[in-house]
Design an enzyme around this catalytic site. Structure first.
Site, mmCIF file in Angstrom:
data_model
loop_
_atom_site.group_PDB
_atom_site.id
_atom_site.type_symbol
_atom_site.label_atom_id
_atom_site.label_comp_id
_atom_site.label_asym_id
_atom_site.label_seq_id
_atom_site.Cartn_x
_atom_site.Cartn_y
_atom_site.Cartn_z
ATOM 1 C CB SER A 152 -37.354 19.119 -18.343
ATOM 2 O OG SER A 152 -36.297 18.444 -18.520
ATOM 3 C CD GLU A 247 -40.380 11.439 -18.695
ATOM 4 O OE1 GLU A 247 -39.462 12.138 -18.357
ATOM 5 O OE2 GLU A 247 -41.527 11.801 -18.697
ATOM 6 C CG HIS A 277 -38.438 14.546 -20.640
ATOM 7 N ND1 HIS A 277 -38.613 14.377 -19.323
ATOM 8 C CD2 HIS A 277 -37.897 15.936 -21.226
ATOM 9 C CE1 HIS A 277 -37.840 15.431 -18.856
ATOM 10 N NE2 HIS A 277 -37.424 16.185 -19.874
#
Length: 303
Positions: A152, A247, A277
């Site tokens: 991320s 996602e 995610h």
């Protein structure tokens, strides 16, 4: 997906990424809840056996070595940058995927706590990441002995390390592994809409809120210092990208893959139909397979 029947890890991750509809400012209450949730996730999901951890400091930066308990070679290292929207996450959270990579790849992992927004906005996290990179070089590791990895926002940071090293005409690491990287802070991709109903973790409001905590809302988020997708990615080392198809940041990964292909940088793209995610954190068969694939990629690049 029935959110009432989610396991504790899923609940903690979802709690860390929720916002009231239209909310674009990060409140003290939100920040406290999110940071607590991610540390709880770390306690729930970190493999209980097979690895050992050792905390230490790099200057003012808290860091941790994660080592497989079984015999392993020590010539190489994975430098892991955790996610959390640049506003949450610490060593406990980083240990989830750091430990999995150490176990499956048989390589020691170095994770670290970069300074978080909004207390420490851009470029604090980037400065810390580069300090940790320099620490590894001072310890005698060559750049080609290092694998970068991140999830991320940590994927964003991983790419920013690569861009900075390239700009400074320094040697690049051996390879990089990206789990659902946040590559485009303009938040304009179609997947924000087309995958909104299927994403059990992220929301558009969450992305805008943490982005605006990371840098002023009137920033040019198409600048590569925020959105590495728009940087010069030519000459990069081999990169593995893993993303879940459910996602809203799906396009951040897909467009990165397409850009790397266009600029003739070696890249492997894995899209998981049932994933969301950073699903690799979860105790699921598809997560185990994804980690095995990532470990195989690392071992192939190292040996």
């Amino acid at each position: 997906m029935n959110f009432n029947k989610m396991d504790p890890l899923m609940k903690a991750l979802r709690a860390a990424n929720q916002r009231k509809v239209g909310q674009t400012e990060l409140t003290t209450e939100d920040l406290k809840r999110e940071r607590h949730s991610l540390e709880l996730a770390g306690k729930v999901a970190t493999p209980p056996i097979g690895v050992s951890s050792e905390e230490f400091s790099i200057g003012d930066i808290k860091a941790e070595w994660i080592r497989p308990d079984f015999a392993h070679e020590t010539r190489h290292v994975i430098l892991y940058s955790h996610g959390g929207g640049y506003t949450s996450g610490a060593l406990g959270y980083a240990r989830i995927l750091g430990a999995k990579l150490a176990l499956h790849a048989g390589v020691e992992v170095l994770s670290y706590e970069y300074r978080l927004a909004p207390e420490h906005p851009y470029p604090a996290a980037f400065e810390d990441a580069m300090q940790v990179w320099d620490y590894l070089m001072l310890q005698g590791y060559g750049a080609n002995q290092v694998i970068l990895a991140g999830d991320s926002a940590g994927g964003n940071l991983t790419l920013e390390i690569l861009l900075a090293l390239k700009e400074q005409e320094r040697k690049l690491p051996r390879a990089a592994v990206l789990f659902s990287p946040w590559t485009d802070m303009t938040a304009t991709s179609e997947s924000y809409q087309t995958r909104r109903e299927n994403d059990p973790i992220l929301t558009y409001d969450y992305i805008i809120t943490v982005r605006n905590a990371f840098a002023p809302a009137d920033s040019d988020f198409s600048d590569a210092k925020y959105s590495p997708l728009f940087g010069d990615l030519s000459g990069f080392p081999p990169i593995l990208i893993q993303v879940g198809e459910n996602e809203i940041l799906y396009d951040d990964s897909k467009k990165l893959y397409e850009k790397l292909i266009k600029e003739n940088s070696p890249v492997t793209f894995q899209s998981f139909p049932d994933g969301w995610h950073v699903f690799q954190q979860m105790p699921l068969p598809m997560s185990a397979q994804a980690i095995k694939d990532a470990a195989a990629f690392i071992q192939k690049e190292l040996y």
